[in-house]
Design a protein around this motif. Structure first.
Motif, PDB file in Angstrom:
ATOM      1  N   ASP A  34       0.940  -1.102  -0.024  1.00  7.90           N
ATOM      2  CA  ASP A  34       0.108   0.130   0.008  1.00  7.90           C
ATOM      3  C   ASP A  34       0.869   1.283  -0.001  1.00  7.90           C
ATOM      4  O   ASP A  34       0.467   2.241  -0.383  1.00  7.90           O
ATOM      5  CB  ASP A  34      -0.967  -0.030   1.227  1.00  7.90           C
ATOM      6  CG  ASP A  34      -0.334   0.535   2.398  1.00  7.90           C
ATOM      7  OD1 ASP A  34       0.897   0.215   2.803  1.00  7.90           O
ATOM      8  OD2 ASP A  34      -1.154   1.169   3.364  1.00  7.90           O
ATOM      9  N   SER A  82       2.537   2.974   2.338  1.00  9.26           N
ATOM     10  CA  SER A  82       2.665   3.835   3.528  1.00  9.26           C
ATOM     11  C   SER A  82       3.683   4.001   4.182  1.00  9.26           C
ATOM     12  O   SER A  82       4.243   5.140   4.493  1.00  9.26           O
ATOM     13  CB  SER A  82       1.253   3.296   4.755  1.00  9.26           C
ATOM     14  OG  SER A  82       1.560   2.020   4.921  1.00  9.26           O
ATOM     15  N   SER A 126       0.741  -9.423  -3.406  1.00  7.76           N
ATOM     16  CA  SER A 126       0.853  -8.107  -4.019  1.00  7.76           C
ATOM     17  C   SER A 126       2.099  -8.509  -5.337  1.00  7.76           C
ATOM     18  O   SER A 126       3.149  -9.222  -4.790  1.00  7.76           O
ATOM     19  CB  SER A 126       1.193  -6.794  -3.409  1.00  7.76           C
ATOM     20  OG  SER A 126       2.309  -7.053  -2.603  1.00  7.76           O
TER      21      SER A 126
END
Length: 104
Positions: A49, A51, A72
């Motif tokens: 993601d 972050s 992923s």
């Protein structure tokens, strides 16, 4: 359940990629293990993601392609883990608790 905080002592280093130690299990592309020693990222938990990349003030991470991995197809690789200032920003923002930071 997040990264195994004891991986440095309970798992074996099975390879090294771009100077980063990789701890077992490592059976690409499905199992990629934990990458890094100072800043460890469980590549099997990482959902990319981004972050941690955004939160890190010293650019410890860079994207690493992992085609075929079920979580992923890219991961946040701790390529510059020696620069870590132990602020824990990456640990605090990781939505799947895939990061563990320990001073050397």
């Amino acid at each position: 359940m997040g990264i195994d905080p004891n991986y440095r002592t309970t798992r074996k280093v099975v390879t090294e990629i771009q100077g980063i130690k990789v701890y077992d299990p490592y059976e690409p592309p499905k199992k990629l293990g934990i990458w890094g020693t100072i800043v460890g990222v469980d590549f099997d938990l990482c959902i990319a993601d981004g972050s941690c990349i955004t939160a890190c003030p010293v650019n410890v991470f860079q994207w690493y392609d992992t085609p075929g991995h079920p979580a992923s197809e890219k991961k946040a690789m701790p390529i510059n883990e020696q620069a870590c200032i132990f602020c824990m920003a990456c640990v605090n923002v990781c939505p799947v608790a895939a990061i563990d930071v320990k001073p050397p």
